[in-house]
Design an enzyme around this catalytic site. Structure first.
Site, PDB file in Angstrom:
ATOM      1  N   PHE A 237     -11.511  10.918  60.703  1.00 45.34           N
ATOM      2  CA  PHE A 237     -12.178  11.375  61.919  1.00 45.34           C
ATOM      3  C   PHE A 237     -11.188  11.534  63.071  1.00 45.34           C
ATOM      4  CE2 PHE A 237     -13.112   6.667  62.000  1.00 45.34           C
ATOM      5  CZ  PHE A 237     -12.300   6.341  63.070  1.00 45.34           C
TER       6      PHE A 237
ATOM      7  N   GLU B 245      13.363  24.228  43.039  1.00 43.52           N
ATOM      8  CA  GLU B 245      13.849  23.154  42.174  1.00 43.52           C
ATOM      9  C   GLU B 245      13.105  23.109  40.838  1.00 43.52           C
ATOM     10  OE1 GLU B 245      16.231  20.976  42.416  1.00 43.52           O
ATOM     11  OE2 GLU B 245      16.760  20.685  44.509  1.00 43.52           O
TER      12      GLU B 245
ATOM     13  N   ILE C  34      -3.466  -6.543  13.125  1.00 44.16           N
ATOM     14  CA  ILE C  34      -3.387  -8.003  13.243  1.00 44.16           C
ATOM     15  C   ILE C  34      -2.131  -8.534  12.551  1.00 44.16           C
ATOM     16  CG2 ILE C  34      -4.523 -10.191  12.751  1.00 44.16           C
ATOM     17  CD1 ILE C  34      -5.935  -8.406  14.827  1.00 44.16           C
TER      18      ILE C  34
ATOM     19  N   ARG D 132     -13.623  10.329  53.540  1.00 46.79           N
ATOM     20  CA  ARG D 132     -12.283  10.262  54.113  1.00 46.79           C
ATOM     21  C   ARG D 132     -11.247  10.420  52.997  1.00 46.79           C
ATOM     22  NH1 ARG D 132     -10.236   4.773  56.885  1.00 46.79           N
ATOM     23  NH2 ARG D 132      -9.634   4.336  54.735  1.00 46.79           N
TER      24      ARG D 132
ATOM     25  N   ARG E 241      19.546   9.931  36.799  1.00 45.57           N
ATOM     26  CA  ARG E 241      20.874   9.784  37.402  1.00 45.57           C
ATOM     27  C   ARG E 241      20.867   8.740  38.505  1.00 45.57           C
ATOM     28  NH1 ARG E 241      22.551  15.475  39.362  1.00 45.57           N
ATOM     29  NH2 ARG E 241      20.292  15.610  39.677  1.00 45.57           N
TER      30      ARG E 241
ATOM     31  N   LYS F  44      -3.296  -9.361   3.837  1.00 38.75           N
ATOM     32  CA  LYS F  44      -2.286  -9.085   2.800  1.00 38.75           C
ATOM     33  C   LYS F  44      -0.971  -9.791   3.121  1.00 38.75           C
ATOM     34  CE  LYS F  44      -2.035  -4.459   4.863  1.00 38.75           C
ATOM     35  NZ  LYS F  44      -2.343  -3.046   4.609  1.00 38.75           N
TER      36      LYS F  44
ATOM     37  N   ARG G 268      -7.371  -6.137   5.187  1.00 43.33           N
ATOM     38  CA  ARG G 268      -7.152  -6.882   6.439  1.00 43.33           C
ATOM     39  C   ARG G 268      -6.283  -8.113   6.210  1.00 43.33           C
ATOM     40  NH1 ARG G 268     -12.339  -7.035  10.473  1.00 43.33           N
ATOM     41  NH2 ARG G 268     -12.612  -4.783  10.733  1.00 43.33           N
TER      42      ARG G 268
ATOM     43  N   GLY H  44       0.766  -1.241   0.000  1.00 40.98           N
ATOM     44  CA  GLY H  44       0.000   0.000   0.000  1.00 40.98           C
ATOM     45  C   GLY H  44       0.791   1.282   0.000  1.00 40.98           C
TER      46      GLY H  44
ATOM     47  N   LYS I  15      11.063 -13.973  16.909  1.00 44.53           N
ATOM     48  CA  LYS I  15      11.326 -15.362  17.311  1.00 44.53           C
ATOM     49  C   LYS I  15      12.507 -15.929  16.528  1.00 44.53           C
ATOM     50  CE  LYS I  15       9.366 -19.989  17.629  1.00 44.53           C
ATOM     51  NZ  LYS I  15       8.150 -20.820  17.716  1.00 44.53           N
TER      52      LYS I  15
ATOM     53  N   HIS J 284       8.991  17.053  49.426  1.00 49.19           N
ATOM     54  CA  HIS J 284       8.930  15.631  49.744  1.00 49.19           C
ATOM     55  C   HIS J 284       7.498  15.097  49.639  1.00 49.19           C
ATOM     56  CE1 HIS J 284      13.097  15.805  50.771  1.00 49.19           C
ATOM     57  NE2 HIS J 284      12.895  16.656  51.757  1.00 49.19           N
TER      58      HIS J 284
END
Length: 522
Positions: free
Chosen positions: A471, A326, A125, A518, A214, A65, A63, A34, A136, A274
């Site tokens: 709480f 920073e 696919i 909470r 680093r 080829k 789909r 294509g 492989k 932090h």
């Protein structure tokens, strides 16, 4: 191994022409399909269509080829294996020594918000089948899945007179299997989302290496930063405008800062150290919000991370650069602000373009020995109608506004979390203590220290409100807040001693509301 025949089928055509020319210069016959074949032809390089090579036409809207024995036999046949070579001769299967495939752009199609059918159509696919077959059989076949790897391939061919070394083939095979795994992970995640599965049977996740760091949290630890290509704006999508390389801790803290500041619709600033906030404020301008956020804990803010939810201007940039910072992260920064930051060559400036949606659903993942803890992101947001007044005194509108701010900040403070707030700014934060009483004391003490440093007559906790992420199990933590000057309290409620805590609040003459929500952050 020599490369005599290559199969190229790529959706990403960057770098394709130089690759095709390099292969042609080594006498490599090229098979393609294509649009890839047309691009190679336009570069003046001879190419054979796959359908011509197989004698079988493309069908089913493309789909089918490359899913053909002539193709897969040419890739998978073991060189030097008598039976394989005999079968290939008997069936007219020519060896394929190089496979170059970039997959259909499924991830970017999903990111663009395409409809269901379009996303499914972009599930490749044939491509993964070609890649896995070549990987492989890497003892003889070279596989490329990313234009980034064209350069080392071309160099290897040039150095070894049209041959590829085993070391490179093995390396590329590993990259190939990682690419198909990441691709399948993206597809699996999308299908789970479409089915409404929060926790699928198999958790699949993948990331692409953005940079090696680093070191990790400490110099003896190795670290790297991987990005998942998800749509959520933040440190993974940000563009670094200037400054030193970001560290592991920088990235972790910057993410925490940006997620916190995204909670607010008004101009807002969060200063993080932090992974905990040491000052958060809203205001009419980013400059004003920054000054008030800094006032909460100017000592801890030194060397911190600053996140804002509006574009930075010169005034805000000048204020931020008065102390050592920073990282600064923002949706944007104008030219004058960038010029100010340029004078601080080590300061990292990150631009995201947009803010994340604090209510967007997502998963958070944390590793434990032998497994992963996965949960939905804490997207709960409490508003004024959600509050239940449980004391005799009803909070004022100003107290309610501050309580909502303090409770929203609590969501981003390590538990046990206590946050004092006044006039749209935090004035004391206690984080990560084993006892809620200690968190309340630390927050009050920090407020007292900040007041002394600023030359104030009294800590800003006088007349403030206080939020607790969970709480109060006893009234002792509440009484510490009262002694610090808090006039109103927001907490989830739900303790077996709620009545005792409510009675203590009434005796102190303060208002208290329950949220029913909470915000533990461990």
């Amino acid at each position: 191994m020599p490369v005599r025949r290559a199969l190229i089928s790529v959706s990403d055509k960057s770098g394709l022409e130089p690759l095709a020319r390099a292969l042609h210069s080594h006498g490599v016959a090229i098979l393609s399909t294509g649009g890839t074949a047309r691009a190679i032809e336009s570069a003046g390089v001879p190419v054979t269509e796959v359908s011509e090579h197989t004698g079988f036409p493309e069908m089913l809207d493309g789909r089918v080829k490359t899913l053909h024995p002539t193709i897969h036999g040419g890739i998978l046949g073991v060189r030097g294996h008598p039976a394989h070579e005999a079968a290939m001769r008997d069936h007219g299967i020519a060896p394929i020594d190089l496979v170059v495939v970039s997959l259909y752009p499924f991830e970017s199609t999903v990111a663009k918000g395409a409809d269901y059918a379009t996303c499914v159509e972009n599930v490749d696919i044939g491509g993964p089948a070609l890649i896995r077959a070549a990987a492989k059989n890497h003892a003889a076949v070279t596989v490329i899945t990313d234009p980034e790897d064209y350069t080392p391939l071309i160099a290897d061919l040039k150095t070894h007179d049209g041959h590829v070394t085993l070391g490179l083939r093995r390396h590329l095979a590993g990259l190939a299997f990682a690419r198909t795994a990441a691709y399948d992970a993206a597809i699996a995640r999308w299908f789970s989302e479409q089915s409404g599965e929060t926790f699928p049977r198999h958790l699949t996740a993948a990331g692409r290496l953005k940079q090696t760091l680093r070191y990790g949290e400490n110099p003896h630890q190795k670290a790297a930063f991987y990005v998942q290509g998800l749509a959520r704006p933040g440190v993974a999508s940000a563009r670094q405008v200037q400054g030193k390389e970001l560290s592991f801790n920088n990235l972790n803290d910057t993410d925490a800062a940006f997620e916190l500041v995204s909670e607010f619709s008004q101009p807002a600033v969060a200063i993080i150290k932090h992974a905990n906030p040491c000052g958060v404020a809203v205001g009419e301008t980013i400059h004003g919000a920054y000054e008030r956020a800094l006032a909460c804990d100017p000592v801890s803010a030194f060397g911190g991370i600053v996140a804002v939810n509006r574009a930075l201007d010169r005034d805000s940039a000048e204020a931020i650069t008065r102390i050592f910072t920073e990282v600064v992260i923002a949706p944007d920064a104008d030219d004058q602000a960038r010029a100010v930051f340029t004078a601080k060559k080590n300061l990292r400036l990150l631009i995201t373009g947009v803010m994340p949606d604090p209510e967007a659903p997502d998963l958070t993942v944390r590793s434990v020995a032998g497994g992963l803890l996965v949960q939905t992101r804490d997207t709960a947001r409490v508003s004024a109608p959600d509050l239940k007044v449980v004391t005799q005194r009803v909070p004022t509108d100003a107290e309610i506004a501050d309580m909502l701010l303090a409770f929203r900040v609590c969501k981003h403070v390590k538990s046990n979390a206590i946050v004092y707030a006044k006039d749209g700014a935090t004035v004391g934060i206690g984080a990560g203590q084993m006892s809620r009483v200690d968190s309340a004391r630390i927050a009050a003490r920090k407020a007292a220290d900040a007041a002394e440093a600023a030359g104030l007559d009294a800590p800003l906790t006088q007349g403030s409100v206080v939020a607790s992420d969970a709480f109060f199990p006893f009234s002792d933590g509440l009484m510490v807040a009262v002694e610090a000057g808090a006039t109103a309290v927001i907490q989830p409620g739900g303790s077996v001693r709620d009545e005792e805590v409510i009675a203590a609040a009434d005796a102190a003459g303060i208002a208290m509301v329950f949220t029913g929500v909470r915000h533990f952050r461990h």
